[in-house]
Design a protein around this motif. Structure first.
Motif, PDB file in Angstrom:
ATOM      1  N   LEU A   1       0.837  -1.207   0.000  1.00 48.59           N
ATOM      2  CA  LEU A   1       0.000   0.000   0.000  1.00 48.59           C
ATOM      3  C   LEU A   1       0.866   1.249   0.000  1.00 48.59           C
ATOM      4  O   LEU A   1       0.547   2.237  -0.666  1.00 48.59           O
TER       5      LEU A   1
ATOM      6  N   SER B   1      -8.652  -8.626  -1.720  1.00 47.97           N
ATOM      7  CA  SER B   1      -8.727  -7.467  -0.827  1.00 47.97           C
ATOM      8  C   SER B   1      -7.438  -6.650  -0.875  1.00 47.97           C
ATOM      9  O   SER B   1      -7.461  -5.417  -0.773  1.00 47.97           O
ATOM     10  N   ASP B   2      -6.277  -7.329  -1.041  1.00 45.52           N
ATOM     11  CA  ASP B   2      -5.020  -6.585  -1.193  1.00 45.52           C
ATOM     12  C   ASP B   2      -5.059  -5.741  -2.471  1.00 45.52           C
ATOM     13  O   ASP B   2      -4.645  -4.577  -2.484  1.00 45.52           O
TER      14      ASP B   2
ATOM     15  N   ALA C   1      -7.289  -2.734  -2.085  1.00 44.09           N
ATOM     16  CA  ALA C   1      -6.654  -1.684  -1.273  1.00 44.09           C
ATOM     17  C   ALA C   1      -5.635  -0.914  -2.113  1.00 44.09           C
ATOM     18  O   ALA C   1      -5.545   0.324  -2.029  1.00 44.09           O
TER      19      ALA C   1
ATOM     20  N   GLU D   1      -7.424   1.424  -4.545  1.00 41.78           N
ATOM     21  CA  GLU D   1      -7.902   2.657  -3.897  1.00 41.78           C
ATOM     22  C   GLU D   1      -6.764   3.670  -3.774  1.00 41.78           C
ATOM     23  O   GLU D   1      -6.947   4.865  -4.024  1.00 41.78           O
TER      24      GLU D   1
ATOM     25  N   ALA E   1     -13.649   0.718  -4.898  1.00 34.83           N
ATOM     26  CA  ALA E   1     -12.341   1.166  -4.397  1.00 34.83           C
ATOM     27  C   ALA E   1     -11.865   2.406  -5.154  1.00 34.83           C
ATOM     28  O   ALA E   1     -11.313   3.340  -4.560  1.00 34.83           O
TER      29      ALA E   1
END
Lengths: 342, 515
Positions: free
Chosen positions: A13, A68-69, A72, A75, A222
């Protein structure tokens, strides 16, 4: 897809955030202007950190991230430039649709895009041939290949490399938002829907249409959230600096209330995007929130915000497209209720 | 596609507002004429002009202006004695809704022109035979001129549209008194038509630290030395009409081109805004209507939309659009009517104004009469007329209703265009591009002519709280720079100390209109 550890996720991230800040934000206007060489430059950088094939297992040359990674990371990218984030989503959705060995055969750094297609209304598969036309397929123009996710009674995923005879891609010049993911009007004439991608220029695979669409919807949520974050950050900064009536405009309730509403929308967590219904709900909620926040952000900037130079009006256009992709929100809500009744 | 409900005669739609049958017929004719222009010239060019100006914001379609002039789009607000049609905010509103249903950017060219003309209507009859006559002459000669109004500054947007904020705001422009006139310095920003206008009404303070007390309206010839267009903005929408940044580098404006009196600019601005916000409400209503009409046509005619009209969701969305458009149209017509027959109605019908209108232009144009009409005594008489025929309370209420119509209409335009776009989706074909354009166009209506937030503060003051805003210039005004000779003094060689002739008769200017 095992997903990353907490540390790896945090690093990912941070990398995505830094790339967005350093590379995407300064190029947002050029990407919005449709400059293909700038898109290619950005894409190379994304490929270097493995976001072009994030969901593909490591043994197949991918990054092995979980959904989900990836969401993220998308986003974070969207907080820099929404269209690029959409390119990442579409590329990963395209590869996720294909059998792993086919996906692995696509060269690293190649930009592919998934195009959802309504069977009958837009295209038909008959006698092993794909025929039809698709208007304004986001992210499809300038790609090395397209995976058509045919929805309907007989779902199918059909990969077609650029340059395949019968595949016509024309730039949709009227595209208003997410222009870094250039849209194409697509013509399909006699496309071979059986061929093996590793052998020739086309491939078909058993489609998990629901899963692919859920990924697109969750990814769009996202992107919408990233756009809304950027709008809030820019509007807050401007409201502290801009003075009217002898004070910073953030001291006027009319302005601070808009900013507070943006903060509230961001503080509401999106539904966990696991499952078709949750992805639909997340997409509707996040895109509606992004349109409201970006519209208010332009309002905070006033006349300046309406001009291209600040880049805030672009966020409003990008957010609007999140309401319309992969389907308009009212259609998504319809689908949500259909699932609730099943 | 035309919508049946929108085809109703104006008199049927506004039975309370348009009791005057003659007025209703006149508006009907104006609407029909505007619709012809919109159908023949505006609608077919809207997308192409939007595309071209998106690439090059300085590009401007003068051919369209000439076609508009032929349909009377530049003269409807010019007083009848000056040769125009003597329209009011109602006329302007009817024109704006029709044009905006076709293309808001093109409509704004004519709306910004009307806004540029508006302060001159407050400035009295001295402009009838000056710039207003010149505008009409140029139109007749086939090379129409445009006007603009310059209020906004880089550091002051909302500030210059509210007297309270103006007192605390940071105004950086400055009109410096010099013998015979003023020298204007500073920058004005986001001026619609600014790069193409021949004449611009400019609001600048003579003392920036006392902007509210010294704001003054000047009529500026854009060929003047020191005036320049420093840039034309890349706008999100309404692109057909350029928004320009204007530089004033000691631009000289003679005394006779002061509009109204020195220092009356703040009050004049409030009256101009009260008059211009109903048309902005109409602009927004027209945008919403344009989206509604296109959506209905797509739903009815496009094979891709087959079956959608049977869906209850779609029916409810359409009903909501109809409801919102209807109410926002009622709001702007209500505000325009209140202004036309209420707050400023007695100005237009005052015997002195009517009498002046009967004076032949040949007499008005005599040098001595023109000098008198431009004199400070005539300007004082114009202000006295305003005080005699209206009140600050009536104008405050009118401003509030106008602001309500503007803010309401703008929000409706955003909602309707957004909902229409969502209904058709990304793959609807050509209609999507039209709806996207209208959605981009709509956003500006929430910002210009004062942000919606500022407009709602006006609604609070005027309607909720019953306040009275300073909308009228003071009856008597001591001149700020009394020791500096005026242009008329210089011509007479008196340095301002010559005895004044007594005023014979009451010959004052008019707030537009016909007689």
């Amino acid at each position: 897809m095992t997903g990353a550890t907490a540390v790896e996720r945090a690093e990912l991230l941070e990398t995505a955030r830094e790339l967005a800040r350093r590379e995407l934000v300064p190029r947002a206007a050029a990407l919005d202007a449709g400059e293909q060489d700038v898109l290619a430059t950005c894409w190379r950088q994304l490929a270097e950190i493995g976001l072009d094939r994030a969901l593909l297992a490591e043994e197949h040359g991918g990054s092995g991230l979980s959904v989900s990674d990836l969401l993220a990371a998308i986003e974070e990218l969207a907080a820099g430039e929404g269209g690029i984030a959409l390119c990442v989503l579409l590329a990963n959705a395209a590869l996720a649709t294909l059998p792993s060995e086919h996906a692995a055969a696509i060269p690293g750094g190649a930009r592919w895009a998934l195009v959802p297609v309504r069977s009958g209304a837009e295209a038909t598969v008959s006698d092993g041939r794909l025929e039809g036309s698709v208007a304004s397929a986001l992210g499809a123009y300038g790609t090395e290949g397209v995976v058509f996710a045919v929805q309907g009674d007989r779902p199918a995923s059909i990969a077609v490399a650029a340059g395949t005879p019968g595949l016509e891609l024309a730039r949709d010049e009227a595209q208003m938002g997410l222009r870094a993911a250039p849209a194409a009007s697509i013509g399909l004439t006699g496309i071979d829907a059986h061929a093996d991608l590793t052998q020739s220029d086309g491939a078909s695979a058993p489609a998990d249409a629901g899963g692919v669409l859920a990924l697109l919807r969750a990814g769009t949520a996202a992107i919408a959230r990233g756009i809304a974050r950027r709008a809030y950050g820019m509007a807050l900064e401007y409201a502290k600096a801009r003075r009217q009536g002898g004070v910073a405009i953030i001291e006027h309730d009319a302005v601070s209330e808009m900013l507070a509403a943006m903060a509230v929308r961001l503080s509401c967590p999106l539904p966990a995007a696991a499952g078709a219904a949750a992805a639909l709900a997340a997409k509707v909620a996040a895109s509606d929130a992004a349109v409201a926040s970006t519209t208010d952000a332009v309002q905070v900037f006033g006349g300046t915000g309406y001009m291209r130079e600040t880049g805030i009006e672009k966020l409003m256009r990008d957010a609007k497209y999140c309401q319309l992709f992969p389907e308009p929100n009212w259609v998504a809500q319809d689908e949500l209720m259909r699932l609730a009744c099943d | 596609m035309r919508v049946a409900a929108l085809e109703r005669p104006l008199r049927e739609e506004f039975p309370r507002l348009l009791r005057d049958g003659e007025r209703a017929c006149e508006l009907e004719a104006l609407r029909a004429r505007t619709r012809r222009f919109a159908d023949e010239h505006v609608r077919p060019r809207a997308l192409e002009i939007d595309r071209r100006t998106g690439e090059d914001p300085g590009w401007f379609d003068w051919e369209l202006v000439r076609a508009g002039a032929e349909h009377g789009m530049l003269r409807f607000l010019i007083p009848a004695p000056a040769g125009g049609e003597g329209g009011s905010p109602i006329h302007c509103s009817v024109v704006m809704e029709e044009l905006c249903a076709a293309c808001p950017g093109i409509a704004l060219i004519f709306g910004a022109h009307a806004l540029g003309v508006s302060p001159l209507l407050l400035g009295g009859a001295s402009h009838w035979d000056g710039v207003l006559a010149e505008l009409l002459d140029s139109e007749r000669a086939g090379s129409p001129m445009l006007m603009a109004c310059a209020i906004t500054e880089p550091e002051a947007g909302t500030d210059v549209e509210d007297p309270d904020l103006l007192r605390r705001g940071r105004i950086t422009s400055h009109a410096r008194r010099v013998p015979g006139g003023f020298r204007l310095s500073g920058t004005k920003r986001f001026i619609s038509n600014g790069s193409v206008a021949r004449w611009i009404t400019v609001l600048m303070p003579t003392e920036p630290r006392r902007a509210a007390e010294t704001l003054t309206c000047f009529l500026l010839d854009t060929r003047s030395e020191g005036f320049s267009v420093s840039r034309v903005e890349h706008k999100m929408g309404q692109r057909a009409c350029p928004a320009a940044e204007l530089r004033f580098d000691e631009v000289f404006v003679p005394d006779e081109l002061i509009v109204g009196r020195e220092g009356d600019g703040a009050a004049e601005t409030m009256i101009v805004l009260a008059s211009s916000r109903p048309p902005v409400g109409a602009i927004a209503t027209g945008i919403a209507r344009g989206a509604y009409e296109r959506l209905l046509a797509w739903l009815s005619e496009d094979p891709a939309a087959r079956g959608l009209l049977e869906r209850q969701h779609v029916q409810l969305v359409l009903a909501s659009m109809e409801e919102e458009i209807h109410l926002s149209r009622q709001a702007y017509m209500d505000a325009a009517t209140e202004l036309d027959s209420g707050a400023l109605g007695r100005v237009r019908s005052d015997p002195s104004v009517r009498a002046l209108g009967h004076v032949p232009a040949s007499i008005r144009r005599r040098a001595r009469v023109r000098r008198w009409l431009a004199s400070e005594r005539a300007r004082d008489a114009t202000v006295a007329l305003l005080h005699r025929t209206t009140s600050e309370r009536a104008l405050t209420r009118s401003l509030a209703l106008s602001s309500l119509a503007k803010a309401r209409g703008a929000d409706v335009a955003m909602r309707v265009t957004g909902a229409a776009l969502e209904l058709v989706g990304l793959r609807a074909g050509p209609v999507r591009a039209e709806l996207e354009k209208l959605w981009r166009d709509a956003k500006l209506t929430q910002i210009y002519e004062g942000t919606n937030q500022l407009n709602r503060i006006e609604v609070y003051r005027g309607l909720c709280h019953g306040e009275t805003v300073n909308c009228l210039p003071p009856l008597h005004r001591a001149h700020v720079n009394a020791d500096v000779p005026r242009h008329a003094d210089l011509e007479a060689g008196t340095n301002g100390n010559a005895p004044q002739r007594p005023v014979v008769g009451t010959v004052v200017g008019a707030v537009g209109g016909r007689v």
